[in-house]
Motif scaffolding. Structure first.
Motif, PDB file in Angstrom:
ATOM      1  N   THR A 265     -77.725 -27.967  -8.537  1.00  0.00           N
ATOM      2  CA  THR A 265     -77.652 -26.540  -8.235  1.00  0.00           C
ATOM      3  C   THR A 265     -76.256 -26.136  -7.775  1.00  0.00           C
ATOM      4  O   THR A 265     -75.865 -24.987  -7.883  1.00  0.00           O
ATOM      5  N   GLN A 266     -75.519 -27.106  -7.283  1.00  0.00           N
ATOM      6  CA  GLN A 266     -74.186 -26.797  -6.764  1.00  0.00           C
ATOM      7  C   GLN A 266     -73.192 -26.528  -7.880  1.00  0.00           C
ATOM      8  O   GLN A 266     -72.137 -25.985  -7.654  1.00  0.00           O
ATOM      9  N   ILE A 267     -73.548 -26.953  -9.057  1.00  0.00           N
ATOM     10  CA  ILE A 267     -72.545 -26.932 -10.103  1.00  0.00           C
ATOM     11  C   ILE A 267     -72.890 -25.860 -11.124  1.00  0.00           C
ATOM     12  O   ILE A 267     -73.981 -25.836 -11.692  1.00  0.00           O
ATOM     13  N   ALA A 268     -71.950 -25.021 -11.356  1.00  0.00           N
ATOM     14  CA  ALA A 268     -72.188 -23.965 -12.339  1.00  0.00           C
ATOM     15  C   ALA A 268     -72.023 -24.537 -13.732  1.00  0.00           C
ATOM     16  O   ALA A 268     -71.169 -25.385 -13.951  1.00  0.00           O
ATOM     17  N   PRO A 269     -72.838 -24.104 -14.681  1.00  0.00           N
ATOM     18  CA  PRO A 269     -72.667 -24.581 -16.053  1.00  0.00           C
ATOM     19  C   PRO A 269     -71.365 -24.066 -16.655  1.00  0.00           C
ATOM     20  O   PRO A 269     -70.820 -23.067 -16.204  1.00  0.00           O
ATOM     21  N   THR A 270     -70.888 -24.776 -17.670  1.00  0.00           N
ATOM     22  CA  THR A 270     -69.641 -24.346 -18.298  1.00  0.00           C
ATOM     23  C   THR A 270     -69.804 -22.938 -18.838  1.00  0.00           C
ATOM     24  O   THR A 270     -70.743 -22.666 -19.576  1.00  0.00           O
TER      25      THR A 270
ATOM     26  N   HIS B 184     -62.203 -31.975 -10.286  1.00  0.00           N
ATOM     27  CA  HIS B 184     -62.289 -30.728  -9.542  1.00  0.00           C
ATOM     28  C   HIS B 184     -63.700 -30.438  -9.045  1.00  0.00           C
ATOM     29  O   HIS B 184     -63.971 -29.340  -8.592  1.00  0.00           O
ATOM     30  N   ALA B 185     -64.584 -31.435  -9.153  1.00  0.00           N
ATOM     31  CA  ALA B 185     -65.955 -31.218  -8.694  1.00  0.00           C
ATOM     32  C   ALA B 185     -65.985 -31.115  -7.177  1.00  0.00           C
ATOM     33  O   ALA B 185     -65.313 -31.870  -6.479  1.00  0.00           O
ATOM     34  N   GLN B 186     -66.733 -30.183  -6.696  1.00  0.00           N
ATOM     35  CA  GLN B 186     -66.854 -30.007  -5.254  1.00  0.00           C
ATOM     36  C   GLN B 186     -68.316 -30.140  -4.865  1.00  0.00           C
ATOM     37  O   GLN B 186     -69.147 -29.387  -5.333  1.00  0.00           O
TER      38      GLN B 186
END
Ligand SMILES: Nc1ncnc2c1ncn2[C@@H]1O[C@H](COP(=O)(O)OP(=O)(O)O)[C@@H](O)[C@H]1O
Ligand SMILES: [Mg+2]
Lengths: 277, 579, 306
Positions: free
Chosen positions: B8-13, B164-166
């Protein structure tokens, strides 16, 4: 060195005290005499130009001044004392240089390059570095701050974390100047600082050199770009085949027929050399 | 990868439109994906069946619905494959934006296939006949094959850079902790294996999983995370190292290997100051370890010790270090005049001089200091206060044997060396060393004290090795000249070079590979040196900077590689942005 | 008398060093690489000659056998040296200097191990055959003992030196080598195939090392896979002593080292003089030379370009 941005009027050509005096410098490589008893006097706040065709011995002369070569004969007096031909002693005394073929620490960042320039003005040794006392932290912070300041000064403030080898050519030249400035020099020796630059970069470079001079540092500069030399220098020295041909004001040197001949003559020289070897 | 399960933390491309993919490829992709799913399910199913008729082979693989350890490895691989597959298409799509799951699946599939093939081959060979392979083995083999095929047919999609993943801090720290725990248990498990085949297969498994994680970009992300939580990482690593002896139930067999590895790693770390940081090649470094060991031996209470004075051990440590450092200074002096290959040979000659002198000083040829080739035997165990290192001690119900005692001392020593190493590296001195490595003339012209720094590198490296040597003398019980031959120096250098120049982790990996593998893989023992030599040659061609190299070293070995320089700059900028 | 005897001993071992040292110097002169594995090339030569004897002439002692044995030695060492150059060093020609040096260590260890593991019986030292006229009882000239193998070794050096001189100065390849060692870029421009010259340099060094391998076998009557290490280091010392890159220097350096070594054994008084300290003094000499006269006895002083 205090970086003053409001430029005071340039001091008169022979107004300041003599800071650097090289006399009778001779450098021989086997049979070849690359520098043949050259004298050079530099006063505080002066920009001195060193010109001459390729192979005239200009770079070799710089190497002799900075202790990279031990001159066969002659001595260099800096600030009243004889300089031993040891690079470190020269830098400590207050003379720093750049190189004709850029010699940055390629795999360090711009900031780190300049920080290396601070090496001789800082003193943290092994135990300090291992135990990390307050002195160490203070000095590291000061080194970093000073390096950043110098990068800003030469216009590379935003590139501080980039690797030197990734910088564009013109920036590398400026970084080399910043690294030399980091040693707190009184005299700065620049070996062809605009080689390979476009006109706009050349203009920026001469602005930078003026700025450096105005902050109280004497500059000796090797250049081939005559316009650059005549706009910039208080005094010009022309070397040919290791010997001083003429020394004088830019206009004097420019109008000297021997200088023109020396430059025009080089084409023949090169051909001769090519044929004989 | 299981810890990164917060998609959920990661937005899709943003730029990714499935509709743009034409129908055929869509169909093809789905087929491949289904193949992957089938493969991993079959692989896992096989793990619940018997692989081998003979229960004596490779642990016990013969009981259905009770997986042996090798079967558990493959189950783990299947679970990991499931995560990748679901990241490729399914509920974990958010994760799939970041990781190259197609490539990871392919690598994992091939790894599993290799693992199964070797396993079945071992079963067949040791029990003389394919007949002894039970159906489960074939099922899993087919499963891994299908997985590999499916993985390679999957369409490779562009992914975002994990650099760059956070993720939330607790996820990152959690990852580190979990990895450390896995390291601890993995190491304990691996060391516990007496069967070289199981050990080897475990390595195959670990390499396959690590490789697939690498392909997925996990290590890029981990590098940044490690940088961001450096303290946690170091603490974790130390905790693992500290807890390790408690997993051994007082058994000395593995602790003996562990201390060997540790002493070797500590010495190699000292060498890494000379080679990795200062860029000087020292081919006689073992002499410094020897100097420390001989100092400790001659001052010990052994009946064969040749010096009457018996100072307390801490004094001996210091003396050993000082003797070694003095030798280091002497060996360093030629650096004023010679450099590069010449220097390497000078150090080699010094190493030989040391060894020859130690085997000559037997009373017939010069004073009797070392008893010549026989060396000084019967060095008693260390005794600090009432604590004797030879005795077994019990702490919190865990019994710790002789080697565990030395292990702890060496651990402290290693910690000291790591601290010295990394602090020197990040200081004015470290910058000076880099400058010398990069361009000695330019460094000199900038006022760097080149000679002083080189000398210091030799002296400090020698100092640390000398300290290690004093402990080694007691732990080994005897000190002889033939422990300090050139080959040992070459081994140390190899640990640095294979593991990675200029890094701490690299040296530990190099030391572990060079010391542990020959111990455990007995069947290669006679070919140990040959493999070692070939490895050096190959490494210099394939990855001269070592497994875990410092970024700068990597750049130095690839001066032509523009892309690498850009990449490392990007990583550096990301690190700077974090701190 | 003692002095003369030591002089002869020194010249004998010196000739051996000289034969090997040429290999270091020739290669260094051309690619500025210290071929650390050259000692192993020498060792391979010894094993090559032994193999020829074992396979074809087992039990025979005729002096004529020496010729095929020498050929075997040379074939083995040249072959190994050329392969080594092609597969280990050439790919690293533009790598940082650390890479070829570490490769050399790897090659060195590998070669020793290959011989130990795969040469039948090589796990312990192997006896070297006795050959008529060149092995056997020493000649006695008054007080001086002259071993037959010593005569062979010195003779081999003399022949090799003449051959070298001829090759370098009188053949096209040799002159190409000189050109490349002076200025590789120009040489390339003038149409010299630098790759080939480098291979030739390796081969030339290996040729002499192979001969040295036979000489060593005859001298010590046994060979083993580790014989290349110390001999290589000594020969390197000799090359440095003469001025590395200078072929004549390598020969002179070898002889000087050999003589210095044996005189040291005899004339350094007290406990530090005996044979056990011989190698130590040789290495001390290496360090002293490198520190105080890195250009060697015959080399010219060079200013490195800044
Ligand atoms: N280290 C050296 N060894 C031999 N010759 C050198 C060396 N350095 C410079 N030279 C020679 O000295 C002469 C002067 O060169 P240089 O000072 O670079 O000229 P410039 O900088 O004026 O173009 C050239 O002929 C060059 O080849
Ligand atoms: Mg120039």
């Amino acid at each position: 060195m205090t970086v003053t941005h409001s430029a005071p009027a340039a001091p008169p050509a022979d107004g300041g005290a003599v800071i650097l005096q090289a006399s009778g410098v001779i450098m021989r490589f086997g049979g070849l005499t690359a520098v043949n008893s050259v004298d050079l006097t530099v006063r505080e706040g002066e920009i001195v130009g060193l010109i001459g065709p390729n192979g005239a011995g200009k770079t070799t002369f710089f190497n002799c001044l900075t202790g990279l070569y031990k001159p066969t004969e002659g001595q260099v007096i800096f600030n009243g004392a004889v300089l031993p031909p040891k690079p470190r002693a020269v830098v400590l005394a207050g003379m720093a240089r750049t190189f004709q073929n850029i010699r940055l620490f390629n795999n360090m960042t711009a900031l780190e390059n300049v920080m290396v320039g601070r090496y001789c003005r800082t003193s943290s040794m092994a135990l300090t570095s291992i135990f990390r006392g307050p002195k160490f932290r203070r000095e590291e912070a000061a080194t970093r701050a000073r390096a950043q300041e110098l990068l800003d000064y030469v216009g590379l403030g935003r590139s501080s974390e980039l690797l030197a080898r990734n910088l564009p050519y013109g920036d590398q030249r400026r970084l080399e100047i910043a690294r030399a400035l980091a040693t707190d020099p009184k005299v700065l020796l620049l070996d062809e600082p605009t080689a390979g630059m476009n006109p706009q970069e050349t203009r920026q470079a001469s602005d930078l050199i003026f700025k450096i001079r105005d902050s109280g540092i004497a500059v000796v500069v090797i250049e081939h770009d005559m316009r650059f030399i005549f706009n910039l220098c208080d005094r010009v020295l022309c070397l040919v085949r290791g010997e001083t041909l003429v020394e004088g004001s830019p206009t004097q040197v420019q109008s000297d027929p021997r200088v023109i001949e020396a430059y025009i003559g080089t084409g023949d020289d090169d051909e001769d050399e090519g044929a004989s070897t | 990868m299981s810890t990164v399960s917060t998609p959920t933390q990661i937005a899709p491309t943003p730029g990714y439109h499935p509709s743009r993919i034409d129908g055929l490829r869509e169909q093809h992709g789905r087929l491949a994906w289904l193949l992957v799913l089938t493969g991993l399910v079959v692989l896992a199913a096989g793990c619940f069946l018997s692989w081998s008729y003979d229960p004596e082979i490779l642990g016990n693989l013969s009981i259905s619905f009770n997986p042996g350890s090798l079967q558990l490895f493959m189950l783990t691989a299947a679970v990991l494959a499931l995560v990748y597959a679901l990241a490729y298409r399914g509920p974990l799509r958010g994760l799939g934006v970041w990781i190259d799951s197609a490539k990871a699946l392919m690598v994992l599939g091939i790894g599993a296939l290799g693992f199964m093939a070797i396993t079945l081959a071992v079963v067949a060979v040791t029990s003389s006949g394919l007949i002894n392979i039970d159906p489960g083995g074939w099922v899993s083999l087919v499963g891994s094959l299908v997985l590999a095929v499916g993985g390679s047919l999957l369409e490779r999609r562009p992914t975002k850079d994990t650099l760059h993943a956070q993720l939330p801090a607790w996820v990152e720290i959690g990852t580190i902790v979990v990895l450390m725990a896995m390291l601890l248990f993995g190491a304990a498990y691996a060391l516990g294996q007496t069967d070289g085949n199981i050990f080897g297969l475990f390595l195959v498994f670990v390499v396959a999983v690590a490789w697939s994680l690498f392909a997925a970009g996990f290590f890029t992300w981990l590098g940044i995370v490690a940088q961001r939580h450096r303290r946690v990482l170091m603490l974790g690593a130390f905790a693992v190292a500290f807890l390790f002896p408690f997993t051994q139930n007082g058994s000395d067999a593995n602790m003996s290997i562990a201390t060997q590895v540790l002493i070797f790693a500590a010495t190699a770390l000292g060498l890494n100051i000379v080679v990795g940081l200062a860029g000087l090649l020292d081919l006689g470094y073992i002499a410094f370890l020897g100097a420390g060991a001989y100092t400790a031996a001659t001052l010990s209470t052994s009946a064969f010790a040749t010096i009457g004075w018996k100072p307390p051990f801490l004094v001996v440590v210091l003396l050993g270090a000082i003797v070694a450092a003095t030798l280091g200074l002497i060996i360093g002096t030629p650096t004023l005049r010679v450099s590069g290959d010449y220097l390497a040979i000078v150090t080699l000659a010094f190493g030989e001089i040391f060894r020859l002198s130690m085997s000559n000083l037997d009373g017939n040829n010069g004073p009797d200091l070392t008893h010549g080739p026989n060396g000084i035997p019967a060095i008693p165990d260390l005794q600090i206060g009432s604590f004797n290192f030879g005795d077994e001690h019990t702490i919190l119900g865990f019994s710790l044997g002789r080697f565990a005692n030395y292990y702890f001392v060496l651990l402290v020593l290693a910690l000291v060396i790591i601290t010295v190493f990394s602090r020197l590296n990040n200081s004015r001195i470290g910058r000076g060393w880099v400058a010398i490595r990069e361009d000695e003339k330019a460094a000199e012209a900038m006022g760097v004290n080149v000679f002083g720094l080189k000398l210091f590198a030799f002296a400090s490296g020698a100092f640390l090795a000398g300290m290690a040597g004093t402990v080694k003398a007691h732990q080994d019980v005897s000190v002889t000249p033939d422990q300090y031959v050139f080959l040992e120096s070459a081994f140390l250098l190899a640990a640095v070079v294979l593991g990675g120049m200029g890094t701490v982790a690299g040296v530990f990996i190099g030391a572990t590979i060079l010391k542990l593998l020959p111990e455990k893989l007995r069947f290669i023992s006679d070919y140990r040196l040959l493999i070692f030599g070939v490895l050096l040659v190959l490494m210099m061609r394939v990855r001269p900077e070592g497994i875990i190299a410092s970024q700068r070293r990597q750049l130095e070995f690839h001066e032509e590689d523009e892309a690498l320089a850009e990449r490392i700059e990007e990583v550096h900028l990301e690190e700077e942005a974090q701190t | 008398m003692l002095f003369l005897q030591q002089l002869i001993n020194g010249l004998t071992s010196g000739s051996l060093y000289a034969l090997i040292a040429v290999g270091y110097t020739v290669v260094y002169g051309i690619v500025q690489l210290i071929n650390f594995a050259h000692g192993e090339v020498f060792m391979i030569g010894a094993f090559g000659s032994l193999a020829v004897w074992t396979i074809f002439f087992q039990g025979q002692t005729s002096i004529l056998i020496l010729i095929p044995m020498l050929l075997g030695a040379v074939a083995a060492s040249v072959g190994v040296a050329v392969l080594m150059e092609r597969f280990a060093y050439r790919p690293l020609r533009h790598a940082p200097r650390l890479a070829p040096l570490i490769t050399a260590i790897g090659v060195s260890v590998s070669l020793q191990e290959i011989v130990r593991l795969f040469y039948p019986g090589a796990k312990s030292p192997l006896p070297y055959p006795q050959i008529d006229y060149v092995s056997g009882t020493a000649l006695q000239l008054g007080d001086i003992t002259l071993r037959r193998s010593a005569i062979f070794t010195v003779g081999a050096l003399v022949v090799s030196a003449v051959f070298l001189w001829w090759f370098i100065n009188r053949t096209k390849l040799g002159r190409g080598m000189q050109a490349v060692s002076q200025d590789p870029d120009t040489a390339r421009l003038m149409g010299i195939n630098v790759d080939r010259v480098i291979v030739v340099a390796f081969a030339l060094g290996a040729l002499l090392a192979g001969i040295a391998g036979v000489a060593q076998g005859l001298q010590t009557n046994s060979i083993s896979q580790i014989m290349g290490f110390t001999a290589g280091l000594k020969a390197f010392t000799a090359a440095v002593l003469g001025g590395i890159g200078n072929v004549a220097g390598a020969v002179v350096g070898g002889l000087v080292l050999g003589v210095a070594e044996s005189l040291a054994t005899q004339f350094i008084p007290g406990a530090f003089g005996g044979t056990p300290w011989k190698d130590v003094w040789a290495f001390v000499l290496l360090i002293v030379v490198l520190v105080f006269r890195p250009q060697g006895l015959l080399g010219a002083r060079v200013v490195d370009r800044a």
